[in-house]
Design a protein around this motif. Structure first.
Motif, short mmCIF file in Angstrom:
data_model
loop_
_atom_site.label_atom_id
_atom_site.label_comp_id
_atom_site.label_asym_id
_atom_site.label_seq_id
_atom_site.Cartn_x
_atom_site.Cartn_y
_atom_site.Cartn_z
N ALA A 232 2.28 -6.46 1.48
CA ALA A 232 1.06 -7.25 1.74
C ALA A 232 -0.08 -6.45 1.76
O ALA A 232 -0.03 -5.41 2.73
CB ALA A 232 1.02 -8.23 2.71
N ASN A 233 -1.29 -6.69 1.37
CA ASN A 233 -2.51 -5.75 1.62
C ASN A 233 -3.75 -6.44 1.83
O ASN A 233 -4.84 -6.24 1.96
CB ASN A 233 -2.70 -4.89 0.29
N ASP A 234 -3.65 -7.97 2.32
CA ASP A 234 -4.76 -8.86 2.36
C ASP A 234 -5.70 -8.40 3.54
O ASP A 234 -6.73 -8.99 3.91
CB ASP A 234 -4.48 -10.31 2.35
N TYR A 235 -4.88 -7.58 4.54
CA TYR A 235 -5.58 -7.26 5.85
C TYR A 235 -6.49 -5.96 5.61
O TYR A 235 -7.19 -5.72 6.55
CB TYR A 235 -4.53 -6.84 6.88
N ASP A 236 -6.56 -5.35 4.34
CA ASP A 236 -7.41 -4.13 4.34
C ASP A 236 -7.63 -4.10 2.76
O ASP A 236 -6.68 -3.77 2.18
CB ASP A 236 -6.70 -2.86 4.76
N PRO A 237 -8.97 -4.35 2.43
CA PRO A 237 -9.38 -4.32 0.85
C PRO A 237 -9.06 -2.89 0.22
O PRO A 237 -9.45 -2.61 -0.86
CB PRO A 237 -10.74 -4.84 0.74
N GLN A 238 -9.02 -1.82 0.96
CA GLN A 238 -8.97 -0.51 0.52
C GLN A 238 -7.24 0.14 0.46
O GLN A 238 -7.22 1.30 0.02
CB GLN A 238 -9.62 0.40 1.53
N ARG A 239 -6.50 -0.82 0.73
CA ARG A 239 -5.36 -0.59 0.24
C ARG A 239 -4.64 -1.32 -0.53
O ARG A 239 -4.92 -2.43 -0.59
CB ARG A 239 -4.51 -0.62 1.83
N VAL A 240 -3.40 -0.64 -1.22
CA VAL A 240 -2.72 -1.36 -2.21
C VAL A 240 -1.32 -0.59 -2.22
O VAL A 240 -1.30 0.60 -1.93
CB VAL A 240 -3.23 -1.35 -3.65
N TYR A 241 -0.15 -1.04 -2.15
CA TYR A 241 1.15 -0.87 -1.96
C TYR A 241 2.15 -0.88 -3.14
O TYR A 241 2.29 -1.85 -3.93
CB TYR A 241 1.75 -1.33 -0.89
N MET A 242 2.43 0.37 -3.86
CA MET A 242 3.35 0.29 -4.90
C MET A 242 4.31 1.21 -4.92
O MET A 242 5.13 1.94 -5.77
CB MET A 242 2.31 0.97 -6.11
N GLY A 243 4.99 1.47 -3.33
CA GLY A 243 6.23 2.10 -3.12
C GLY A 243 7.39 1.10 -3.44
O GLY A 243 7.11 -0.11 -3.40
N PRO A 244 8.62 1.70 -3.07
CA PRO A 244 9.77 0.81 -3.18
C PRO A 244 10.22 0.20 -1.91
O PRO A 244 9.60 0.34 -0.92
CB PRO A 244 10.87 1.89 -3.49
N PHE A 245 10.78 -0.91 -2.30
CA PHE A 245 11.01 -2.03 -1.15
C PHE A 245 12.08 -1.18 -0.32
O PHE A 245 13.26 -0.71 -0.89
CB PHE A 245 11.83 -3.29 -1.67
N LYS A 246 12.02 -0.80 1.17
CA LYS A 246 12.99 0.03 1.86
C LYS A 246 13.02 -0.23 3.18
O LYS A 246 12.20 -1.09 3.56
CB LYS A 246 12.37 1.41 1.34
N ASP A 247 13.85 0.36 3.79
CA ASP A 247 13.70 0.34 5.24
C ASP A 247 14.38 -1.06 5.88
O ASP A 247 14.08 -1.55 7.06
CB ASP A 247 12.45 0.63 5.93
N ARG A 248 15.40 -1.79 4.90
CA ARG A 248 15.91 -2.84 5.16
C ARG A 248 17.29 -2.59 4.51
O ARG A 248 17.62 -2.61 3.39
CB ARG A 248 15.25 -4.19 4.48
#
Length: 687
Positions: A232-248
């Protein structure tokens, strides 16, 4: 009777972010992707759909109804369960039967559109109840559970009915998960056929462990459905995330009722988030994909985030190469024709060749992902770039000497490597900008422009250091880089950034923690053999000042540094690093007689309150303030032991480094004297 049907594992996407909702076309595209990748659920909960949250009581008009019908039908055609959510918690009165009837009427309308699965969300709302609800219900949890059970039964106990509690993560649970009266009330009173959404330890959870899920499952008396905000990135308009699903870990899957990702607000950058989630879900089924190659760093025997990322990026590359609209970049080797049938311009000998867009590569997308990775970590290339820039800054002192050493060669080599990495970012930007699929590009464009600009500034800074340091600091810093009146594109931030920089803890949540200093400093007492080195440090730093001086008034501290005035006993320290002497701190306890000999502008009243003098200087390669703080503290302690009431230091206005140092200490205050030359600053401290 409670619902006893066996439920399938819920897996898919929740559109639950704040911001512009996805379009009907994008949602239909999502259903196709989910079907292709093996996901089965879509939860409709866009916060900015007025009739989902703010005006939840209002029924949909005919036009809106047709859109929802079409959307529900599209989901069903692709075997995706459409879950319709209402978020009434902003203003609902739980004890008012008319409010319950309005909620049921709204759900009935959507049920008439063909929807079979529903959800009630009470996230991100105030916990205080109105007076009427306080009379009717013992607790906030009791009120929510009561109305949820009523709606669930009214709808005929649908197979999928999701409830989002107000305390939807461990961080919100008071005092903790196992002792939360709110969660215990929900677990004990919510009908067993209702599933409960949970985000994990935090709103945006770094890790979700089996132990944490077992704990909350025990309290809720059912396995939760994870609402995962990792992308999710709706809390910061300067961020976007395109890494893998991980740490689960995939061991979570049998402990859960399902998992839904609430990803980036921008639709197209979510390809990796959804694709890798699907791979994770499949990896935990039937013993997992045991043929996936694992690295030594990965602990999950069933799932490799890096392998999943590579698979996702490989598929995504094919979408980038599809022209999605007329007028996109040319994808043909045939010569372009003009309206008059003439061939396109062909440059002659010695002229600039025509621009040719290079095709986007898998390496480009891998770099894109690593630059915009995940909330709690940067990708390997991004981390390397940050570490290299930090190393170049920290070790810039090794290239100020005229002698070429192995360390000098290493510094220049690493500066070149950093420049090469920056160039790769620029090339990635250029190829992305010319990719045929413009829809994806437009979702990414703000982010890749921003990273290109940031990398460009860092690249220019390193190039400035190469030039500046190679000339021994005589060339002066870059005017463009160091300009105190930059253009707006020359700095990042805005008003939000201004506020953050004014707060005392600004930057303490940056993902790139400043690495521990690798330089070992030694503080020891001054000895006569140090005199020559101290004089050299003084001369080197004095030479830097001379270009901006308008007066040549000599200071007492100068006499102390060059040895004309010997420091008082126990009041002289030197600083050493692996390259040799790099700083000094000297003191003179009774400076009144020396003042009469060397300097005329110090008045007796000042010397009465501050009878002692200190002077300190450090070479530019000393960037860690800790040893300087320790030297000053030790020096002042020795001076105080002699019975001195206070000490002062003399500075020139152009000695910005030492002025900044004394100002940050906070204990030194400027002393005003009418007899002082304009360029001289006296700062004192009472002991």
């Amino acid at each position: 009777m409670p619902n006893t049907r066996t439920k399938r594992f819920i897996s898919g996407v929740v559109e639950g972010f704040y911001g512009r909702p996805w379009t009907m076309e994008q949602r239909t595209d999502l259903f196709k992707r989910e079907q292709k990748w093996g996901l089965n659920t879509y939860l409709y909960a866009p916060k900015d759909d007025y009739k989902h949250r703010m005006y939840w009581r209002d029924l949909y008009c005919d036009k809106e109804a047709e859109q929802l019908k079409a959307l529900i039908s599209a989901a069903q055609r692709h075997n995706v369960e459409f879950v319709y959510a209402i978020s009434p918690g902003l203003d609902i009165t739980f004890s008012n039967p008319k409010e319950v009837a309005a909620l049921q009427r709204k759900f009935d309308q959507v049920k008439g559109f063909g929807c079979r699965s529903f959800s009630l969300l009470f996230d991100d709302i105030e916990r205080d109840m109105c007076p009427a609800d306080k009379q009717a219900f013992s607790t906030f949890a009791h009120a929510q559970v009561t109305i949820t059970n009523q709606v669930y039964l009214h709808l005929g106990e649908p197979e999928i009915f999701l409830f989002c509690p107000t305390d939807y993560c461990a961080a919100f649970s008071t005092p903790n998960v196992s002792q939360s009266s709110y969660l215990h009330t929900v677990g004990e009173n919510l009908l067993p056929g209702v599933d409960i959404l949970w985000t994990g330890p935090k709103v945006v959870s770094h890790h979700i462990t089996v132990e944490s899920i077992e704990e909350v499952s025990c309290v809720l008396k059912r396995a939760p459905v994870i609402w995962d905000n990792i992308h999710a990135n709706d809390y910061d308009p300067q961020r976007v995330y395109m890494g893998p699903f991980k740490d689960r870990p995939t061991e979570l899957i049998p402990k859960l009722s399902g998992i839904l990702t609430n990803p980036n607000c921008e639709f197209y950058p979510n390809f990796v988030a959804i694709h890798t989630l699907a791979t994770w879900c499949k990896s935990g089924a039937d013993g997992g994909q045991r043929d996936i190659e694992m690295s030594e760093e990965e602990q999950d025997p069933n799932y490799s985030p890096q392998k999943a990322l590579r698979m996702a990026l490989t598929d995504w590359l094919q979408e980038f190469l599809i022209t999605d609209q007329p007028g996109g970049p040319r994808q043909t080797d045939e010569p372009m024709q003009t309206d008059g049938g003439e061939l396109a311009y062909v440059p002659g000998p010695g002229e600039n060749p025509l621009f040719t867009a290079e095709p986007l590569t898998l390496d480009d997308l891998n770099l894109l992902s690593e630059l915009f990775y995940l909330p709690y970590e940067y990708g390997p290339t991004a981390r390397t770039m940050l570490h290299e820039l930090d190393w170049l800054k920290s070790h810039r002192g090794v290239v100020t000497t005229a002698t070429v050493t192995d360390k000098t060669a290493e510094w220049h080599s690493r500066a070149q490597q950093f420049d090469n990495m920056c160039e790769a970012v620029v090339q990635m930007f250029n190829r992305l900008s010319n990719a045929p699929n413009r829809r994806i590009l437009y979702d990414l464009y703000d982010y890749i422009c921003d990273i290109k600009s940031g990398v460009g500034l860092a690249r220019a800074y390193v190039k400035t250091m190469v030039c500046f340091l190679s000339t021994g600091g005589r060339g002066g810093p870059s005017a463009q880089l160091m300009n105190d009146d930059p253009e707006p594109w020359g700095f990042r931030g805005g008003l939000s950034g201004e506020f953050q920089r004014m707060l005392p803890c600004h930057g303490n949540r940056d993902l790139f923690r400043h690495p521990p200093m690798t330089t070992v400093y030694s503080i020891r007492p001054y000895c006569p053999e140090d005199k020559v080195d101290i004089q050299k440090i003084f001369s080197d730093m004095r030479r830097e000042e001379e270009g901006t001086m308008t007066t040549q008034d000599s200071l007492i501290s100068y006499s102390l540094a060059v040895g004309d005035l010997p420091p008082s006993p126990q009041c002289a320290l030197v600083l050493e690093d692996e390259l040799g002497l790099c700083g000094y701190a000297l003191g003179f306890t009774e400076v009144k007689l020396a003042a009469a000999k060397f300097q005329r502008f110090l008045c007796d009243s000042v010397l009465e309150d501050f009878p002692s003098l200190i002077t300190m200087q450090l070479l530019p390669r000393v960037i860690d303030p800790t040893p300087a703080n320790r030297m000053i503290a030790s020096l002042l302690s020795s001076i105080k032991a002699t019975g001195s009431k206070g000490a002062f230091c003399e500075l020139r206005q152009n000695d910005c480094r030492m002025l900044d140092f004394y100002n940050k200490l906070g204990s030194f205050k400027a002393i005003k004297m009418s007899t002082l030359p304009q360029e001289i600053i006296i700062m004192g401290i009472s002991l």
